[in-house]
Motif scaffolding. Structure first.
Motif, PDB file in Angstrom:
ATOM      1  N   ILE A 195       0.840  -1.208   0.000  1.00  0.00           N
ATOM      2  CA  ILE A 195       0.000   0.000   0.000  1.00  0.00           C
ATOM      3  C   ILE A 195       0.870   1.251   0.000  1.00  0.00           C
ATOM      4  O   ILE A 195       0.582   2.239  -0.702  1.00  0.00           O
ATOM      5  CB  ILE A 195      -0.960  -0.027   1.206  1.00  0.00           C
ATOM      6  CG1 ILE A 195      -1.959  -1.174   1.045  1.00  0.00           C
ATOM      7  CG2 ILE A 195      -1.689   1.310   1.341  1.00  0.00           C
ATOM      8  CD1 ILE A 195      -2.819  -1.414   2.272  1.00  0.00           C
ATOM      9  N   TRP A 196       1.938   1.228   0.795  1.00  0.00           N
ATOM     10  CA  TRP A 196       2.845   2.380   0.848  1.00  0.00           C
ATOM     11  C   TRP A 196       3.483   2.623  -0.516  1.00  0.00           C
ATOM     12  O   TRP A 196       3.519   3.752  -1.019  1.00  0.00           O
ATOM     13  CB  TRP A 196       3.891   2.126   1.929  1.00  0.00           C
ATOM     14  CG  TRP A 196       4.792   3.287   2.267  1.00  0.00           C
ATOM     15  CD1 TRP A 196       4.889   4.484   1.639  1.00  0.00           C
ATOM     16  CD2 TRP A 196       5.730   3.345   3.348  1.00  0.00           C
ATOM     17  NE1 TRP A 196       5.835   5.279   2.232  1.00  0.00           N
ATOM     18  CE2 TRP A 196       6.361   4.606   3.280  1.00  0.00           C
ATOM     19  CE3 TRP A 196       6.109   2.442   4.343  1.00  0.00           C
ATOM     20  CZ2 TRP A 196       7.357   4.987   4.190  1.00  0.00           C
ATOM     21  CZ3 TRP A 196       7.089   2.816   5.250  1.00  0.00           C
ATOM     22  CH2 TRP A 196       7.711   4.089   5.176  1.00  0.00           C
ATOM     23  N   ARG A 197       3.984   1.537  -1.142  1.00  0.00           N
ATOM     24  CA  ARG A 197       4.600   1.677  -2.459  1.00  0.00           C
ATOM     25  C   ARG A 197       3.587   2.147  -3.504  1.00  0.00           C
ATOM     26  O   ARG A 197       3.907   2.971  -4.379  1.00  0.00           O
ATOM     27  CB  ARG A 197       5.231   0.362  -2.884  1.00  0.00           C
ATOM     28  CG  ARG A 197       6.470  -0.015  -2.092  1.00  0.00           C
ATOM     29  CD  ARG A 197       7.045  -1.335  -2.536  1.00  0.00           C
ATOM     30  NE  ARG A 197       7.433  -1.317  -3.935  1.00  0.00           N
ATOM     31  CZ  ARG A 197       7.938  -2.367  -4.590  1.00  0.00           C
ATOM     32  NH1 ARG A 197       8.111  -3.505  -3.937  1.00  0.00           N
ATOM     33  NH2 ARG A 197       8.269  -2.268  -5.850  1.00  0.00           N
ATOM     34  N   THR A 198       2.358   1.654  -3.399  1.00  0.00           N
ATOM     35  CA  THR A 198       1.305   2.095  -4.322  1.00  0.00           C
ATOM     36  C   THR A 198       1.045   3.576  -4.144  1.00  0.00           C
ATOM     37  O   THR A 198       0.910   4.343  -5.117  1.00  0.00           O
ATOM     38  CB  THR A 198       0.029   1.286  -4.094  1.00  0.00           C
ATOM     39  OG1 THR A 198       0.283  -0.097  -4.302  1.00  0.00           O
ATOM     40  CG2 THR A 198      -1.075   1.751  -5.054  1.00  0.00           C
ATOM     41  N   SER A 199       0.960   4.016  -2.883  1.00  0.00           N
ATOM     42  CA  SER A 199       0.717   5.433  -2.599  1.00  0.00           C
ATOM     43  C   SER A 199       1.839   6.310  -3.155  1.00  0.00           C
ATOM     44  O   SER A 199       1.600   7.449  -3.576  1.00  0.00           O
ATOM     45  CB  SER A 199       0.611   5.658  -1.088  1.00  0.00           C
ATOM     46  OG  SER A 199      -0.447   4.887  -0.549  1.00  0.00           O
ATOM     47  N   ALA A 200       3.062   5.766  -3.146  1.00  0.00           N
ATOM     48  CA  ALA A 200       4.214   6.516  -3.640  1.00  0.00           C
ATOM     49  C   ALA A 200       4.394   6.381  -5.146  1.00  0.00           C
ATOM     50  O   ALA A 200       5.322   6.966  -5.711  1.00  0.00           O
ATOM     51  CB  ALA A 200       5.474   6.026  -2.925  1.00  0.00           C
ATOM     52  N   GLY A 201       3.525   5.605  -5.792  1.00  0.00           N
ATOM     53  CA  GLY A 201       3.647   5.417  -7.238  1.00  0.00           C
ATOM     54  C   GLY A 201       4.820   4.555  -7.614  1.00  0.00           C
ATOM     55  O   GLY A 201       5.390   4.709  -8.699  1.00  0.00           O
ATOM     56  N   LEU A 202       5.174   3.588  -6.737  1.00  0.00           N
ATOM     57  CA  LEU A 202       6.377   2.773  -6.964  1.00  0.00           C
ATOM     58  C   LEU A 202       6.050   1.327  -7.332  1.00  0.00           C
ATOM     59  O   LEU A 202       6.939   0.496  -7.356  1.00  0.00           O
ATOM     60  CB  LEU A 202       7.259   2.787  -5.708  1.00  0.00           C
ATOM     61  CG  LEU A 202       7.795   4.157  -5.297  1.00  0.00           C
ATOM     62  CD1 LEU A 202       8.490   4.074  -3.950  1.00  0.00           C
ATOM     63  CD2 LEU A 202       8.736   4.695  -6.356  1.00  0.00           C
ATOM     64  N   VAL A 203       4.783   1.028  -7.580  1.00  0.00           N
ATOM     65  CA  VAL A 203       4.415  -0.324  -7.981  1.00  0.00           C
ATOM     66  C   VAL A 203       4.538  -0.424  -9.497  1.00  0.00           C
ATOM     67  O   VAL A 203       3.970   0.385 -10.234  1.00  0.00           O
ATOM     68  CB  VAL A 203       2.970  -0.655  -7.553  1.00  0.00           C
ATOM     69  CG1 VAL A 203       2.558  -2.011  -8.112  1.00  0.00           C
ATOM     70  CG2 VAL A 203       2.867  -0.655  -6.046  1.00  0.00           C
TER      71      VAL A 203
END
Length: 204
Positions: A195-203
């Motif tokens: 979720i954190w990576r998704t929020s940061a646009g890193l997925v």
């Protein structure tokens, strides 16, 4: 940290009082696991630490003060372990390392952290400690998000607001997972990291 006693300077040897205080806190943590906060008494802690009730009152005025000091020690460990990882330049590495440190701390001191959460609304000193710790982590998460390219600011789609939501989501997810098993803690870490990576646009 508000409500926290000042840190002592380094010494080559520990004073007797430092050793005894550590024994009191270690005993308190062990007894929390066996008895829980409500059933825990000052007498239990004193007996477990090998001292009299009177001697314990030289260090702490009540059960609540002992538990507050234990929470303060635990959140200090939590922040010391997590601070450097949050400052890692590469956001993906920072997120992965931060979540791994979170798993380790909840494995080691999950009961203390659950107790802190449970008491944070009724014991002002513990509530202030926990809020201050959360504020530190919100600032660290904000920095990671900004390094990943999320715009600074407090709007819902900006770094500060997203970091606040992520911080409290992580706390609640680990709180519940720690009541089940270590495997659930690892699952919680993987979910929160995604979720954190998704929020940061890193997925990718």
């Amino acid at each position: 940290m508000p409500g926290q006693r000042p840190k002592r300077g380094r010494r080559t040897t520990e004073r007797k009082g430092d050793v005894r205080e550590r024994a009191i806190l270690d005993t308190c943590e062990a007894l929390l696991a066996r008895k829980g906060y409500d059933a825990l008494t000052v007498g239990d802690v004193a007996q477990g630490a090998g001292i009299t009730r009177g001697a314990l009152y030289f260090y702490f005025g009540s059960k609540q003060e002992v538990v507050t000091a234990l929470v303060a020690r635990t959140v200090e460990h939590l922040w010391e372990r997590s601070r450097a990882t949050a400052q890692t330049d590469e956001p993906r590495q920072a997120i992965a390392a931060a979540m791994q440190r979170t798993v380790e701390l909840w494995n080691e001191h999950g009961l203390v952290m659950r107790t802190a959460i449970d008491l944070s609304l009724t014991v002002p000193e513990i509530g202030e400690l926990w809020k201050h710790t959360a504020d530190l982590f919100i600032a660290a998460i904000t920095a990671v998000l900004e390094r990943a390219g999320i715009q600074p600011g407090t709007a819902p789609d900006q770094a500060s607001a997203m970091a606040r939501a992520l911080c409290w989501m992580i706390e609640r997810t680990f709180y519940h997972a720690s009541q089940e098993s270590r495997e659930k803690l690892q699952e919680a870490s993987e979910t929160c990291e995604h979720i954190w990576r998704t929020s940061a646009g890193l997925v990718t």
